[in-house]
Each structure stands twice: as structure tokens, then as C-alpha cells.
Design a protein around this motif. Structure first.
Motif, PDB file in Angstrom:
ATOM      1  N   THR A 145       0.020   5.311   5.249  1.00  0.00           N
ATOM      2  CA  THR A 145      -1.169   4.490   5.377  1.00  0.00           C
ATOM      3  C   THR A 145      -0.975   3.232   4.540  1.00  0.00           C
ATOM      4  O   THR A 145       0.055   3.062   3.890  1.00  0.00           O
ATOM      5  N   PHE A 146      -1.986   2.362   4.555  1.00  0.00           N
ATOM      6  CA  PHE A 146      -1.857   1.050   3.923  1.00  0.00           C
ATOM      7  C   PHE A 146      -3.106   0.757   3.094  1.00  0.00           C
ATOM      8  O   PHE A 146      -4.220   1.118   3.479  1.00  0.00           O
TER       9      PHE A 146
ATOM     10  N   VAL B 177       1.473  -0.860  -0.291  1.00  0.00           N
ATOM     11  CA  VAL B 177       0.598  -1.857  -0.905  1.00  0.00           C
ATOM     12  C   VAL B 177       1.349  -3.188  -0.966  1.00  0.00           C
ATOM     13  O   VAL B 177       2.181  -3.400  -1.844  1.00  0.00           O
ATOM     14  N   PRO B 178       1.089  -4.117  -0.035  1.00  0.00           N
ATOM     15  CA  PRO B 178       1.700  -5.439  -0.118  1.00  0.00           C
ATOM     16  C   PRO B 178       0.915  -6.297  -1.097  1.00  0.00           C
ATOM     17  O   PRO B 178      -0.307  -6.416  -0.984  1.00  0.00           O
TER      18      PRO B 178
ATOM     19  N   ARG C 211      -7.317  -1.934 -10.181  1.00  0.00           N
ATOM     20  CA  ARG C 211      -8.369  -1.138  -9.540  1.00  0.00           C
ATOM     21  C   ARG C 211      -7.853  -0.492  -8.261  1.00  0.00           C
ATOM     22  O   ARG C 211      -8.144   0.675  -7.969  1.00  0.00           O
ATOM     23  N   SER C 212      -7.084  -1.242  -7.499  1.00  0.00           N
ATOM     24  CA  SER C 212      -6.571  -0.714  -6.242  1.00  0.00           C
ATOM     25  C   SER C 212      -5.622   0.466  -6.481  1.00  0.00           C
ATOM     26  O   SER C 212      -5.758   1.536  -5.858  1.00  0.00           O
ATOM     27  N   LEU C 213      -4.664   0.307  -7.400  1.00  0.00           N
ATOM     28  CA  LEU C 213      -3.711   1.384  -7.669  1.00  0.00           C
ATOM     29  C   LEU C 213      -4.391   2.595  -8.293  1.00  0.00           C
ATOM     30  O   LEU C 213      -4.042   3.745  -7.971  1.00  0.00           O
TER      31      LEU C 213
ATOM     32  N   VAL D  53       4.305   2.753  -2.441  1.00  0.00           N
ATOM     33  CA  VAL D  53       5.316   1.695  -2.370  1.00  0.00           C
ATOM     34  C   VAL D  53       4.591   0.357  -2.497  1.00  0.00           C
ATOM     35  O   VAL D  53       3.895  -0.083  -1.579  1.00  0.00           O
ATOM     36  N   VAL D  54       4.760  -0.283  -3.655  1.00  0.00           N
ATOM     37  CA  VAL D  54       4.171  -1.594  -3.897  1.00  0.00           C
ATOM     38  C   VAL D  54       5.244  -2.650  -3.649  1.00  0.00           C
ATOM     39  O   VAL D  54       6.359  -2.545  -4.169  1.00  0.00           O
ATOM     40  N   VAL D  55       4.902  -3.643  -2.855  1.00  0.00           N
ATOM     41  CA  VAL D  55       5.830  -4.747  -2.596  1.00  0.00           C
ATOM     42  C   VAL D  55       5.274  -5.998  -3.260  1.00  0.00           C
ATOM     43  O   VAL D  55       4.240  -6.526  -2.845  1.00  0.00           O
TER      44      VAL D  55
END
Length: 369
Positions: free
Chosen positions: A97-98, A19-20, A30-32, A46-48
């Protein structure tokens, strides 16, 4: 109790998701949440935090403190490509995946890809994605819908050349081993980076799976005006042309004539209309330079030795726009756009009745509706 039949078990494969995130405080929760809700036992997120100046990093750290699956990297702002590439050095899952932080996943999004990859052993799987508008409406982009109309397992890009138009990383799940073996990465410091990355993945893949279920919700905010302004910047135009040329170079090296023709006719021209319109907009940056570079890009990509723009598969108005650009007719391009946005260009019995159809030297293809 009788154990479940083998074909009813969920494939147990470890999954990493990248997750960039830059300036994503309003949407990251919401995304997480949608990622952590996926029924995957062995999950790594993995959040950047790509140098955000809002609460993005703070929100990501709070999730990491509460959820052991979440890892957060903090770095200076370097763009989405550098963020994704940095994350890949920390990925531990068998599959990767992304997810972009503005978007979210439908319930049980990954199961179709997990099942498919467990069955076929393919290098990656691709699912359908839908655009989700602010009012909740869902839209299936026509080309995506066409590419995902039927399931195709264990194929190559030579079997389905039009799939090279599906450039999105977020509706795909890759074997991490394949990713590293193929040397995949995202080109930094450019817009439209997904085009080059996806072409390299398709060309490197020994086989991949194309699935029909929706695996990704692409959230579209009402920011049409900012997108329009961005298209009028010289860097945006240069990035667009450069990534098309880079994609073309890779496909030419691959050498499949059908794939090359598909790229010229159906894929490369589909978004050029944005720049044709920008070229006659008063807010466009350095209009003379913009026009010169747009014209050079069009003539380099579409000509008598490749495919003339008027012979591409885009709608007739766009074909005519591209021809007018190539012919250095900026005033006529502006007139055409005003006509399209006003009363429209009439058609009759399959003929596109544009104002220049009877002019000597105008290609017959430009009258094809």
C-alpha cells in the motif's frame, strides 16, 4: 486457556508500505508514526527521499536506525511516480500500500482490508478515505462517499463502473504478486498520474473488494492559492488532458459501453472547472495558447460522437462553462464566472436561468438545474 476463535484472529499477512517523500520534514514524523503504530507484525516501510533539500532524508534515516522495519532510498529528484516505482523494486511484503508523507493513517487502518483480502482472495481492496482539514474537521468527498456507501466483495469494474473515479493509490491495498503480474506502475513526469495507474489496476483486476471503513486520512493544507496558480500553467493543463485521454484509451480498449459512458459523463468532466476558471484568470500562463489548447481538449473529449459537455453529470454552471469553452466564447465564460462568484445564477422550478438560455442554438440541457 482456550485459543481465540479463528474468525477473531488477525490475518497474518506481510505488508509493505511505500512512502515517497520530497520536502516533507514538517510532516514525515507524524506520517511514519501512524504507519509504525499499525498492528501488523510483519511490516516493511520503504521511504524514498526524492532529492529533498530539507531534513526529510535525515529524518527518514533516523527512523531506519531505530526501526528495523524501515528502509530508506535516496535518489535525485524525479517526482512522486519515479519515487513510488523505485520503491516497488524493494518491496518484500505479500501486500503493498501507499502513504503520502503529508497524510497519516487512522488507528488500525489496514485491518478491514487485510481481513477482506484474506477472506476473498481478491487482487486488491479499497477503503474509504476522508479529507482532514487544518482545523480538524473531516470531510467525505461526495463521490468517494457514494462509492463506499456499501460493502462489495469480489467485484470487477464492470460491476461498479463509477469506481473508476476512485483514483487514489493510498486507500488501496494490493497483492504484490498481482501488481507485478499486471505490470502496474505510475507514469512519470506528469501530474494526475494516479488516474492512468488506477484505470490500469481496475481493468487488470479479476476481482477487488470495496469497503466502507475509513482507511486513510488525507490531510489538506490551506494552499488554495498555490493550487489555483498551478492550474493556470500550460503543463498542468496538458497533463490533465493527456491523462484523461490515456485513461479513456484504456477504457475504450476494454470495451464495456456502460463503463465508457460513465467515464465520459461522470468521471472525466469532474475537475475541468478548475481549468475553465484558469482560462480567464489574468495570471494564467500564455493565455492565448492556454485557451486554444483547453478548447481543443474539450472538443476532442466531449462532442456529438461521444457525449457533449452539456450532457455530462457535473453541476449546471460547469456544464455551461464547458459549452462556452467549446463554442470559443471566452468573454461570456468570464461573465459567467463573475456571475457565479457574485450574485449567483438563479434557478426556478428546476430551470437554470443563465443569461443565454433564450439564445437560438443554445442546448436545452444547459437550462437543466
Amino acid at each position: 486457556m482456550t485459543p481465540p476463535l479463528p474468525w477473531r484472529r488477525r490475518p497474518e499477512q506481510s505488508v509493505s508500505v511505500v512512502v515517497p517523500a520530497f520536502g516533507a520534514a514538517a510532516s514525515l514524523v507524524r506520517s511514519l508514526d501512524s504507519i509504525l503504530a499499525q498492528p501488523v507484525r510483519d511490516l516493511q516501510v520503504v521511504v524514498v527521499d526524492d532529492g529533498s533539500t530539507d531534513r526529510t532524508g535525515e529524518i527518514a534515516d533516523a527512523y531506519a536506525a531505530e526501526h528495523p522495519q524501515v528502509t530508506v532510498l535516496h535518489q535525485q529528484n524525479g517526482g512522486v511516480s519515479r519515487a513510488r516505482n523505485a520503491a516497488m523494486a524493494h518491496v518484500t511484503g505479500e501486500l503493498v500500500t501507499f502513504v503520502d508523507p503529508d497524510d497519516f493513517l487512522p488507528a488500525d487502518a489496514w485491518t478491514p482490508m487485510l481481513r477482506s483480502l484474506a477472506k476473498t482472495g481478491s487482487d486488491f481492496a479499497i477503503g474509504m478515505m476522508e479529507r482532514v482539514l487544518e482545523d480538524g474537521r473531516r470531510v467525505r468527498p461526495p463521490l468517494l462517499h457514494r462509492n463506499h456507501a456499501v460493502e462489495r466483495l469480489g467485484i470487477t469494474i464492470d460491476d461498479a463502473p463509477l469506481l473508476i473515479a476512485d483514483v487514489f493509490p493510498c486507500n488501496k491495498m494490493f497483492r504484490t504478486e498481482f501488481w507485478h503480474r499486471a505490470g502496474l506502475s505510475f507514469p512519470p513526469d506528469t501530474s494526475y498520474e494516479d488516474n492512468v495507474f488506477s484505470a490500469e489496476a481496475y481493468l487488470a483486476g479479476s476481482r477487488f473488494d470495496v469497503l466502507t471503513p475509513v482507511v486513510y486520512d488525507w490531510y489538506v493544507r490551506g494552499e488554495g492559492s498555490s493550487d489555483t496558480n498551478r492550474r493556470g500553467r500550460l503543463k498542468n493543463l496538458r497533463d490533465r488532458v493527456a491523462t484523461k485521454q490515456a485513461t479513456l484509451e484504456r477504457v475504450l480498449a476494454h470495451g464495456n459501453p456502460e463503463l465508457i459512458d460513465t467515464l465520459y459523463r461522470q468521471v472525466l468532466p469532474i475537475d475541468m472547472w478548475e481549468h475553465f476558471r484558469a482560462a480567464v484568470r489574468p495570471t494564467t500562463e500564455e493565455p492565448e495558447t492556454y485557451w486554444r489548447e483547453l478548447r481543443a481538449g474539450v472538443r476532442a473529449l466531449w462532442n456529438d460522437t461521444t457525449v457533449p459537455f452539456e450532457e455530462t453529470a457535473v453541476p449546471p454552471g460547469q456544464r455551461l462553462m464547458g459549452w462556452l469553452v467549446g463554442e470559443d466564447r471566452r468573454d461570456d465564460l468570464a461573465r459567467l464566472i463573475d456571475l457565479i462568484d457574485g450574485p449567483g445564477v438563479p434557478t426556478e422550478d428546476g430551470v437554470y436561468l443563465h443569461p443565454w438560455r433564450d439564445e437560438p442554438g443554445v442546448p436545452v440541457a444547459l437550462s437543466r438545474a
